[in-house]
Design an enzyme around this catalytic site. Structure first.
Site, mmCIF file in Angstrom:
data_model
loop_
_atom_site.group_PDB
_atom_site.id
_atom_site.type_symbol
_atom_site.label_atom_id
_atom_site.label_comp_id
_atom_site.label_asym_id
_atom_site.label_seq_id
_atom_site.Cartn_x
_atom_site.Cartn_y
_atom_site.Cartn_z
ATOM 1 N N SER A 74 4.095 2.606 8.274
ATOM 2 C CA SER A 74 3.764 1.572 7.293
ATOM 3 C C SER A 74 4.986 1.163 6.480
ATOM 4 C CB SER A 74 2.681 2.080 6.336
ATOM 5 O OG SER A 74 1.437 2.144 6.972
ATOM 6 N N HIS A 111 0.816 -1.215 0.000
ATOM 7 C CA HIS A 111 0.000 0.000 0.000
ATOM 8 C C HIS A 111 0.853 1.269 0.000
ATOM 9 C CE1 HIS A 111 0.409 -0.162 4.510
ATOM 10 N NE2 HIS A 111 0.374 1.154 4.366
ATOM 11 N N ASP A 133 -0.317 -7.602 1.321
ATOM 12 C CA ASP A 133 0.216 -6.245 1.442
ATOM 13 C C ASP A 133 1.744 -6.277 1.538
ATOM 14 O OD1 ASP A 133 0.391 -3.525 1.695
ATOM 15 O OD2 ASP A 133 -0.390 -3.441 3.752
#
Length: 309
Positions: free
Chosen positions: A242, A89, A138
């Site tokens: 992230s 992502h 992911d």
């Protein structure tokens, strides 16, 4: 008159060779993609409660930046001289388009705004199963335009062994690092922070997330994910973390292995909602195929040979 024919030595021909520069292709496949000096920290400190990391104590940590407009996006981890593993992502826009050449990577930084070396990106690879409207698969890989130079500030981290089953991490303490927000206005996010967390069972994690109307989690928490966090909340990965690593350090050897990648959570540090991480051991084969293919490309360049008739 002699006529010379141009004959190309291709990758498929090279694969039949039993030895290239002293190393057999099959042994390279069996050995995996870990570098022999991976996971060693030049600066080893004990983590107590979490906070600002000792500078360069996690030398595989990188920052991923957007080129225009210039801004920090995510974290990532060096796994070899040309490969950075991160979350998918981080590499895909909200419209599902790949970032590709609109990003660059900063390595060897502690203060992410004022230190480190920038590297251009050659290619962005997102797992083929990833969809931007979902939390599954992911994981992504950034291939750099040139190899990084290892030193006391830049080193690769180890990844899980090739073709081995999942390791039971329940009740194991793991570590996350990142430049994400802390939730405290007085604390800067430009210096690298570290935090030790307990792993939470997937069953318990799933019970928590099933209470939410998560359209991005229609299959629940799967075995391709790891959950970690404190039941009482208060400390967790957050925005900007992230793509960064979830790590386990072997207490005997001191060697560090990345076991997960920061993926998602419910807000930040909410009680009974641990952070969720992409489990690296589920994607070692995928990483192997990509990184080994890159190493083959560098070993077996197309070489013209002239053979007189």
């Amino acid at each position: 008159m002699d006529i010379s024919f141009l004959v190309f030595i291709t990758l498929s021909m090279a694969l039949f060779s039993s030895n290239v520069t002293g190393t057999s292709v099959t042994s390279r496949v069996r050995r995996g993609i870990n570098e022999k000096h991976c996971g060693f920290r030049p600066v080893i400190t004990r983590i107590i409660g979490g906070g600002i990391a000792t500078p360069h104590s996690w030398p595989w940590m990188v920052g991923i930046f957007k080129v225009n407009p210039h801004r920090f996006l995510c974290g990532g981890s060096i796994i070899n001289k040309v490969s950075v593993v991160t979350a998918a992502h981080c590499l895909v826009t909200q419209f599902g388009n790949r970032q590709n050449y609109s990003i660059f990577v900063r390595v060897g930084a502690h203060d992410i705004d004022n230190s480190g070396t920038n590297y251009q990106v050659d290619k962005v690879i997102v797992h083929q199963g990833y969809k931007h409207h979902s939390h599954y698969y992911d994981i992504g890989l950034i291939l750099l335009s040139k190899p990084v130079e290892y030193n006391d500030k830049i080193q690769p981290v180890c990844i899980p062994e090739f073709n081995k089953p999942h390791v039971n991490l329940n009740n194991i303490k793991v570590v996350i690092t990142g430049w994400g927000v802390t939730g405290k206005a007085t604390e800067k996010r430009n210096v690298l922070r570290e935090l030790e967390l307990p792993v939470v069972t997937n069953e318990q994690c799933n019970k928590s997330y099933q209470t939410l109307p998560f359209s991005k989690l229609n299959r629940g928490i799967t075995n391709d994910m790891i959950c970690a966090g404190f039941p009482e909340g208060g400390k967790d990965a957050c925005q900007g973390d992230s793509g960064g690593p979830l790590m386990y350090q072997n207490p005997t050897t001191g060697r560090v292995k990345i076991v997960g990648v920061v993926s998602f959570g419910f807000e930040c540090a909410r009680p009974n909602f641990p952070g969720v991480y992409t489990r690296l051991s589920s994607y070692v084969n995928w990483l192997q195929e990509i990184t080994f293919g890159q190493s083959l490309a560098s070993l077996f360049e197309v070489v013209p040979i002239f053979i007189p008739e």
